[in-house]
Write a protein that holds these residues in place. Structure first.
Motif, mmCIF file in Angstrom:
data_model
loop_
_atom_site.group_PDB
_atom_site.id
_atom_site.type_symbol
_atom_site.label_atom_id
_atom_site.label_comp_id
_atom_site.label_asym_id
_atom_site.label_seq_id
_atom_site.Cartn_x
_atom_site.Cartn_y
_atom_site.Cartn_z
ATOM 1 N N ILE A 1 10.126 -3.480 -16.198
ATOM 2 C CA ILE A 1 11.017 -2.417 -15.729
ATOM 3 C C ILE A 1 10.422 -1.058 -16.083
ATOM 4 C CG2 ILE A 1 13.392 -1.519 -15.723
ATOM 5 C CD1 ILE A 1 14.203 -4.093 -17.222
ATOM 6 N N ALA A 2 10.180 -0.837 -17.367
ATOM 7 C CA ALA A 2 9.925 0.542 -17.819
ATOM 8 C C ALA A 2 8.642 0.700 -18.610
ATOM 9 C CB ALA A 2 11.114 1.007 -18.648
ATOM 10 N N GLY A 3 7.734 -0.263 -18.524
ATOM 11 C CA GLY A 3 6.416 -0.121 -19.142
ATOM 12 C C GLY A 3 6.474 -0.013 -20.649
ATOM 13 N N THR A 4 5.515 0.710 -21.188
ATOM 14 C CA THR A 4 5.440 0.907 -22.639
ATOM 15 C C THR A 4 5.327 2.408 -22.873
ATOM 16 O OG1 THR A 4 3.038 0.857 -22.599
ATOM 17 C CG2 THR A 4 4.130 -1.246 -22.900
ATOM 18 N N GLU A 5 5.093 2.789 -24.104
ATOM 19 C CA GLU A 5 4.879 4.206 -24.436
ATOM 20 C C GLU A 5 3.861 4.849 -23.503
ATOM 21 O OE1 GLU A 5 5.237 6.510 -27.651
ATOM 22 O OE2 GLU A 5 7.089 5.781 -26.728
ATOM 23 N N SER A 6 2.786 4.098 -23.230
ATOM 24 C CA SER A 6 1.696 4.730 -22.481
ATOM 25 C C SER A 6 1.519 4.183 -21.062
ATOM 26 C CB SER A 6 0.389 4.561 -23.255
ATOM 27 O OG SER A 6 0.170 3.196 -23.469
ATOM 28 N N THR A 7 2.172 3.095 -20.718
ATOM 29 C CA THR A 7 1.975 2.568 -19.361
ATOM 30 C C THR A 7 3.281 2.613 -18.563
ATOM 31 O OG1 THR A 7 2.446 0.332 -20.058
ATOM 32 C CG2 THR A 7 0.139 0.980 -20.067
ATOM 33 N N VAL A 8 3.136 2.769 -17.266
ATOM 34 C CA VAL A 8 4.300 2.902 -16.389
ATOM 35 C C VAL A 8 4.796 1.504 -16.006
ATOM 36 C CG1 VAL A 8 5.068 3.854 -14.177
ATOM 37 C CG2 VAL A 8 3.289 5.021 -15.483
ATOM 38 N N GLY A 9 6.111 1.319 -16.021
ATOM 39 C CA GLY A 9 6.678 0.020 -15.658
ATOM 40 C C GLY A 9 6.514 -0.274 -14.170
ATOM 41 N N GLN A 10 6.592 -1.554 -13.824
ATOM 42 C CA GLN A 10 6.417 -1.917 -12.406
ATOM 43 C C GLN A 10 7.560 -1.346 -11.566
ATOM 44 O OE1 GLN A 10 5.189 -6.100 -11.751
ATOM 45 N NE2 GLN A 10 5.095 -6.215 -13.966
ATOM 46 N N TYR A 11 8.785 -1.487 -12.052
ATOM 47 C CA TYR A 11 9.909 -0.905 -11.308
ATOM 48 C C TYR A 11 9.887 0.617 -11.400
ATOM 49 C CZ TYR A 11 12.199 -5.289 -10.175
ATOM 50 O OH TYR A 11 12.488 -6.503 -9.625
ATOM 51 N N GLU A 12 9.482 1.117 -12.538
ATOM 52 C CA GLU A 12 9.434 2.577 -12.728
ATOM 53 C C GLU A 12 8.521 3.226 -11.684
ATOM 54 O OE1 GLU A 12 7.926 3.597 -16.586
ATOM 55 O OE2 GLU A 12 8.352 5.725 -16.343
ATOM 56 N N SER A 13 7.514 2.482 -11.234
ATOM 57 C CA SER A 13 6.581 3.068 -10.261
ATOM 58 C C SER A 13 7.252 3.298 -8.896
ATOM 59 C CB SER A 13 5.341 2.184 -10.103
ATOM 60 O OG SER A 13 5.640 1.082 -9.298
ATOM 61 N N TYR A 14 8.461 2.784 -8.722
ATOM 62 C CA TYR A 14 9.208 3.021 -7.471
ATOM 63 C C TYR A 14 10.170 4.205 -7.590
ATOM 64 C CZ TYR A 14 7.526 -1.279 -5.412
ATOM 65 O OH TYR A 14 6.714 -2.242 -4.873
ATOM 66 N N ARG A 15 10.135 4.869 -8.736
ATOM 67 C CA ARG A 15 11.046 6.000 -8.957
ATOM 68 C C ARG A 15 10.696 7.142 -8.012
ATOM 69 N NH1 ARG A 15 10.546 10.539 -11.635
ATOM 70 N NH2 ARG A 15 8.351 9.959 -11.586
ATOM 71 N N ALA A 16 9.406 7.527 -7.985
ATOM 72 C CA ALA A 16 8.979 8.622 -7.107
ATOM 73 C C ALA A 16 7.557 8.341 -6.656
ATOM 74 C CB ALA A 16 9.025 9.938 -7.873
ATOM 75 N N PHE A 17 7.341 8.338 -5.374
ATOM 76 C CA PHE A 17 5.978 8.149 -4.856
ATOM 77 C C PHE A 17 5.946 8.632 -3.416
ATOM 78 C CE2 PHE A 17 6.474 4.381 -2.073
ATOM 79 C CZ PHE A 17 7.662 3.840 -2.525
ATOM 80 N N THR A 18 4.746 8.725 -2.887
ATOM 81 C CA THR A 18 4.672 9.154 -1.488
ATOM 82 C C THR A 18 3.691 8.300 -0.706
ATOM 83 O OG1 THR A 18 4.166 10.999 -0.013
ATOM 84 C CG2 THR A 18 2.958 10.957 -2.090
ATOM 85 N N MET A 19 4.056 8.056 0.527
ATOM 86 C CA MET A 19 3.117 7.460 1.479
ATOM 87 C C MET A 19 2.924 8.545 2.534
ATOM 88 S SD MET A 19 3.998 3.424 1.703
ATOM 89 C CE MET A 19 5.753 3.395 1.876
ATOM 90 N N PRO A 20 1.892 9.366 2.379
ATOM 91 C CA PRO A 20 1.761 10.571 3.206
ATOM 92 C C PRO A 20 1.859 10.262 4.702
ATOM 93 C CG PRO A 20 0.093 10.540 1.489
ATOM 94 C CD PRO A 20 0.772 9.210 1.440
ATOM 95 N N GLY A 21 2.646 11.068 5.372
ATOM 96 C CA GLY A 21 2.811 10.896 6.813
ATOM 97 C C GLY A 21 3.904 9.909 7.161
ATOM 98 N N LEU A 22 4.377 9.169 6.152
ATOM 99 C CA LEU A 22 5.428 8.186 6.429
ATOM 100 C C LEU A 22 6.744 8.671 5.792
ATOM 101 C CD1 LEU A 22 5.667 5.465 7.859
ATOM 102 C CD2 LEU A 22 5.277 4.354 5.675
ATOM 103 N N TYR A 23 6.797 8.618 4.503
ATOM 104 C CA TYR A 23 7.946 9.201 3.798
ATOM 105 C C TYR A 23 7.599 9.397 2.329
ATOM 106 C CZ TYR A 23 9.051 4.312 2.535
ATOM 107 O OH TYR A 23 8.994 3.027 2.072
#
Ligand code: UDP
Ligand code: LCN
Length: 795
Positions: A476-498
């Motif tokens: 869900i939320a990774g560790t102190e230094s790594t991003v969680g798998q679900y957390e990576s869906y919090r904010a991202f972009t697919m340029p030209g799509l959304y």
């Protein structure tokens, strides 16, 4: 963080300036967390110590997950704490800083990725779920992430019971309407109000007190009072259940509600969705897209059926639990049973695999296997067809639906909505964190992977799910230094799509950690001699200590040495060849232990997976290069589960160890299997195993990024066990203790059923809570997912 940067600009301006210059000189437009740390280390090594204060800049660097270079600007994505992000823009020449919002940050990424300096698309489509969720309770502490049910139950209980008698009346309505297969349970229509319920509970308890406590609870008198079956099998249990409900009505609280719901018979039938790959009970491991997920689902079904049967029995009902695993039928089944419509699941009384065809728009069945990356155009129709067959099979709708992986979760989301039932989501492995920058580079990867469809499906399913179960916290939320798998869906972009500015929130109470285990019938401790079959043990020993043939390579010249065992699919990410290379290059480790590799085919021509073929060739080349045929034994993949269990035990007999060297492992069932038999285990620190194993207690972590570093703890372990023979035993005991306490299927099934009861209850009570979110996502499905899936069909 912006305050920290302002402070740095005032107090360590020169140092910050020089470091940013160093970063920019790296020459790449985007730097990841580990690249930023590398540049920092180089920078620190290159400069003479200036004796200045150390705290500020290293802190900023440590928390920087991404650096983006845009003109003279450096933009940093800083993860202040678990799942809490800030975006900072620093003018690298003028040394001015300002904070950006997520949308500005993603806009800059888009511009840099597309190589244009001018303003990008001003009105990019933005997905923002936050406004819809404002009224929904969210957690605040990182430590609470993954324990959503406790929070939700506390929060909703105080809301429900805080509103005077109205909340309790809803509870009465729930009990009045509760039924199975059309038959009422618990209360019939005669009890309508809270005072009436209190009264009949008092009477009911009196009736039950007169009966033999261990005798059957159900009797005519209870029915006359307004009760229906479901309170308990024995009079003692039914009375206890009534007492708990009376307590709840007198002094409502979250914990009493939880105790009461634990007794309410709510789950009688479950649908489990897993469309892709070869889902069967034999001869499928090693087929494309077929691995731990299949093992997980079959073990899960056995555990769930047993738990459901026992709780239904305890409730005094005579209802047979039903579990249907829905997958795709593959007429060209490649020697498996995947062309059969129904397959009963061994080890259960009633659970089945039900296979439903993928059909073209004209209704023609698709005959061949389809890669999980190509599956999107088929799913909508599959969802409707599968639902029809499921309803016919069960004679009604299931009580809840569990989706697996992105495709199964999307279908589960469609089905749950159509049937009005609870939806549970399980990711197994989210591709987004496996392929670096796959969101930003979606266009170039589209033809091969169709990530646009997959990430859109993920967003929809994650947000429609009533609850999500994960195997670990880091998922869900990774560790102190790594991003969680679900957390990576919090904010991202697919340029030209959304652009996603608020996609998934790790603080949502829908997240719960429910860890799987290993089949206890197969993966039992090596010490349980009476359960081990001599014949199987001899077979495995003959294989391990035998010589080369079509399906194996190498012969162990010194069979007296401990065995180091690695077993997985031969995917690049599993890094078996990486470990082999590190072993080959380490004379010390070669001196201490032989290496047993299990996985893939020996002949690359037998594999129809491009990545696997490359790994097979690489493995042969490494065996040649390091002349390892006397110290390494490589066996092709093993499909017989009983034999696999005995492999681990035979390795334990040699006082050996298991190694899981993956570059990233979402969870890692092999790790739990090895621990279950009591085999000391060295496993990757990237992903689930970091959490499964407590370093130095129930095994060890290894870092696969550097081969020499990776084998160092393994070599040390074998050296130490020579001086301290008890060490092996201590770690072995630690391993078995860990699975007893955390990673076992009975705990899993009990927890999952508890979650489904509690979420199901709150879903009923607060049915409109997420209506707005769902409507928004329906639009996203229709306007985004559907056209993307159609395009994928044409490609
Ligand atoms: N497995 C097996 N034979 C092999 C390789 C793997 O039976 O030759 C089984 C292994 O015992 C485990 C599953 O496949 O149950 C792999 O699951 P894991 O979660 O470790 O990895 P995945 O393949 O799902 O990425
Ligand atoms: C998929 C994976 O990649 C593994 O890490 C998991 O253990 C498996 O699914 C079961 O969830």
């Amino acid at each position: 963080m912006i305050d920290l940067v302002h402070e740095l600009l005032e107090e360590q301006r020169e140092r910050l300036y020089l470091f940013l210059r160093h970063l920019r000189e790296d020459g790449q437009p985007f730097l990841t967390h580990s690249e930023v740390q590398r540049v920092w280390r180089d920078y620190e090594a290159s400069r003479p110590s200036d004796g200045g204060p150390e705290a500020g800049l290293p802190l900023l660097v440590r928390h920087t997950q991404e650096a983006v270079f845009h003109d003279t600007q450096v933009v940093l994505a800083v993860r202040e704490r678990v799942a809490r992000w800030r975006y900072l823009q620093i003018h690298a020449e003028e040394m001015r800083a300002r904070e950006l919002d997520v949308s500005e940050f993603l806009g800059i990424k888009e511009r840099v990725a597309s190589g244009t300096v001018e303003r990008g698309e001003r009105y990019a489509l933005e997905l923002d779920l936050e406004p819809f969720e404002r009224g929904f309770p969210k957690m605040h502490r990182a430590a609470s992430i993954g324990r959503g049910v406790e929070f939700l139950n506390r929060h909703l209980s105080s809301r429900l019971f805080g509103g005077g008698g109205r909340g309790l009346q809803r509870l009465v309505d729930f009990l009045r309407e509760h039924r199975v297969q059309g038959r009422p349970l618990l209360l019939n229509g005669t009890v309508e109000t809270v005072p009436e319920l209190k009264e009949v509970l008092r009477e009911g308890a009196r009736v039950l007190a007169r009966r033999d406590p261990e005798g059957e609870a159900w009797c005519r008198e209870l029915r006359q009072l307004g009760f229906e079956p479901g309170w308990g099998r024995t009079a003692a249990r039914a009375r206890e259940t009534m007492d708990i409900l009376s307590d709840l009505l007198e002094a409502p609280s979250a914990s009493t509600l939880e105790d009461f719901l634990a007794r309410v018979p709510m789950i009688f039938s479950i649908a489990i969705l897993s469309p892709h790959g070869f889902l069967a009970q034999a001869d499928v491991l090693g087929k494309p897209d077929t691995g731990g997920q299949v093992v997980y689902i079959l073990d899960q079904v056995r555990a769930l059926e047993a738990a459901m049967r026992s709780s239904i029995h305890e409730a005094g009902l005579d209802v047979e639990p039903r579990i249907v695993v829905l997958t795709r039928r593959i007429p060209e089944a490649q020697g498996t049973t995947c062309d059969q419509r129904i397959e009963p699941i061994l080890g259960t009384e009633n659970a089945i695999i039900l296979r439903v065809p993928f059909r073209t728009r004209d209704g023609v069945e698709v005959r061949d296997w389809i890669s999980r990356f190509e599956i999107w155009p088929w799913l909508e129709r599959f969802a409707v067809d599968a639902e029809r067959e499921l309803l016919a099979e069960l004679g009604g709708r299931p009580d809840f639906v569990i989706g697996n992986y992105s495709d199964g979760n999307l279908v589960a989301s469609i089905m749950a909505h159509r049937l009005g039932i609870t939806q549970c989501t399980i990711a197994h492995a989210l591709e987004k964190t496996k392929y670096q920058d796959s969101d930003l580079r979606w266009r170039e990867l589209e033809e091969e992977y169709h990530f646009s469809c997959q990430y859109t499906a993920d967003l929809i399913a994650m947000n429609t799910a009533d609850f999500i179960i994960t195997s670990t916290y880091q998922e869900i939320a990774g560790t102190e230094s790594t991003v969680g798998q679900y957390e990576s869906y919090r904010a991202f972009t697919m340029p030209g799509l959304y652009r996603v500015v608020a996609g998934v929130d790790c603080f949502d109470p829908k997240f719960n950690i429910v860890s799987p285990g290993a089949d206890p019938r197969v993966f039992f401790p090596y010490t349980q001699e009476e359960r081990r079959m001599d014949e199987v043990r001899d077979e495995i020993r003959a294989l391990v200590f035998g010589g080369p043939d079509d399906n194996s390579r190498g012969r162990l010249e010194d069979p007296g040495k401990p065995l180091l065992f690695a077993m997985s699919r031969l995917d690049r990410i599993k890094n078996m060849a990486g470990f082999l290379e590190a072993y080959g290059a380490s004379d010390e480790l070669r001196g201490h232990a032989n290496l047993l590799l299990v996985g893939g085919h020996l002949n690359p021509a037998l594999s129809n997976d491009r990545e696997e073929r490359t790994q097979i060739e690489r493995t042969h080349a490494l065996l040649d290069r390091y002349q390892l045929d006397g110290q390494v034994r490589w066996l092709e993949l093993q499909t017989d589960k009983n034999r696999v269990g005995e492999f681990y035990r035979v390795v334990a007999d040699t006082r050996g160890a298991f190694v899981q060297p993956a570059l990233f492992e979402a969870f890692g069932l092999t790790v739990v299997e090895a621990l279950s038999v009591g085999l000391p285990t060295f496993a990757t620190c990237h992903g689930g195993p970091l959490e499964i194993i407590e370093n130095g207690v129930s095994g060890y972590h290894i870092d696969p990024e550097d081969g020499r570093e990776m084998v160092r703890p393994v070599t040390r372990f074998f050296q130490q066990t020579e001086d301290d023979p008890d060490l092996w035993q201590r770690i072995s005991q630690g391993a078995m203790g860990r699975v007893r306490e955390r990673y076992n299927w009975s705990l899993y099934a009990a927890t999952l059923l508890k979650l489904s009861r509690i979420y199901g209850f709150w879903r009923y009570i607060t049915s409109l809570e997420r209506e707005e979110t769902r409507r928004y996502l329906e639009m996203f499905y229709g306007l985004m997912y559907r056209p993307l899936a159609r395009t994928a069909e044409g490609s």
